[in-house]
Design a protein around this motif. Structure first.
Motif, PDB file in Angstrom:
ATOM      1  N   ILE A 235      19.328  23.581  35.166  1.00 11.22           N
ATOM      2  CA  ILE A 235      18.406  22.866  34.288  1.00 11.22           C
ATOM      3  C   ILE A 235      19.123  21.659  33.700  1.00 11.22           C
ATOM      4  CG2 ILE A 235      18.982  24.238  32.255  1.00 11.22           C
ATOM      5  CD1 ILE A 235      15.892  24.224  31.729  1.00 11.22           C
ATOM      6  N   ASP A 236      18.396  20.579  33.441  1.00  9.53           N
ATOM      7  CA  ASP A 236      19.048  19.395  32.877  1.00  9.53           C
ATOM      8  C   ASP A 236      18.679  19.215  31.407  1.00  9.53           C
ATOM      9  OD1 ASP A 236      16.565  18.016  32.718  1.00  9.53           O
ATOM     10  OD2 ASP A 236      16.817  17.218  34.739  1.00  9.53           O
ATOM     11  N   ILE A 237      19.368  18.296  30.773  1.00 10.83           N
ATOM     12  CA  ILE A 237      19.209  18.086  29.330  1.00 10.83           C
ATOM     13  C   ILE A 237      17.809  17.587  28.966  1.00 10.83           C
ATOM     14  CG2 ILE A 237      20.120  15.726  29.252  1.00 10.83           C
ATOM     15  CD1 ILE A 237      21.671  16.736  26.679  1.00 10.83           C
ATOM     16  N   ALA A 238      17.181  16.821  29.865  1.00  9.40           N
ATOM     17  CA  ALA A 238      15.826  16.321  29.596  1.00  9.40           C
ATOM     18  C   ALA A 238      14.838  17.482  29.489  1.00  9.40           C
ATOM     19  CB  ALA A 238      15.395  15.337  30.682  1.00  9.40           C
ATOM     20  N   GLU A 239      14.953  18.454  30.399  1.00  8.34           N
ATOM     21  CA  GLU A 239      14.063  19.615  30.359  1.00  8.34           C
ATOM     22  C   GLU A 239      14.294  20.426  29.086  1.00  8.34           C
ATOM     23  OE1 GLU A 239      12.979  21.277  34.683  1.00  8.34           O
ATOM     24  OE2 GLU A 239      15.134  20.949  34.384  1.00  8.34           O
TER      25      GLU A 239
END
Length: 156
Positions: free
Chosen positions: A48-52
């Motif tokens: 998962i990335d920081i934007a999500e």
């Protein structure tokens, strides 16, 4: 009180995560110093990335404001569980077969309360872990009910 906060948070999170095809790894509600922290760990296949995390945090924050299940001030943190992801459920163990894991036990098995090694099998709620003592490989079978904590273990 904290178990009720965790339950309420999980029920508010469920539709948000379902809509995004994300998995809830863990929820913690802890006091550190003078401050309370509501920590949510989420993940998905491939990471998962920081934007999500930020988007889930915004949606959850709105729902928490509406429902107001927590009295008093707290900090909300939504993040990935990281590479040393905790293993909490039977499903977590099944997905982690053939990975290096670390477990702490409630009581010793074969004279030890901690094991690190390859999870070679998880059948009938028994974790089989292959570990090394010097140059010899051994296998320990640990009932799921005896595991206090477990996580993926990164080896360098």
């Amino acid at each position: 009180m904290s178990s009720q906060v965790i339950k309420n948070t999980e029920s508010l999170l469920e539709p948000i995560l379902e809509e995004r095809d994300l998995e809830l790894v863990d929820v913690d509600y802890v006091k550190e110093g003078q401050n309370w922290f509501l920590r949510v760990y989420i993940d998905k296949e491939g990471g998962i990335d920081i934007a999500e995390c930020g988007e889930v945090s915004e949606q959850l924050s709105e729902k928490l404001d509406e429902a107001d299940p927590i009295k008093g001030a707290y900090f909300l943190e939504v993040s990935s569980p990281g590479v040393e992801r905790p293993l909490k459920t039977e499903a977590d163990f099944q997905k982690s077969v053939n990975k290096n894991i670390f477990v702490k036990l409630y009581e010793p098995i074969d004279g030890a309360k901690e094991y690190e090694g390859i999870l070679t099998d998880f059948t009938d709620n028994i974790a089989s872990i292959e570990y090394k003592i010097k140059t010899r490989k051994k296998v320990v079978e640990i009932p799921f009910s005896k595991i206090a904590k477990a996580r993926i273990a990164v080896t360098l």
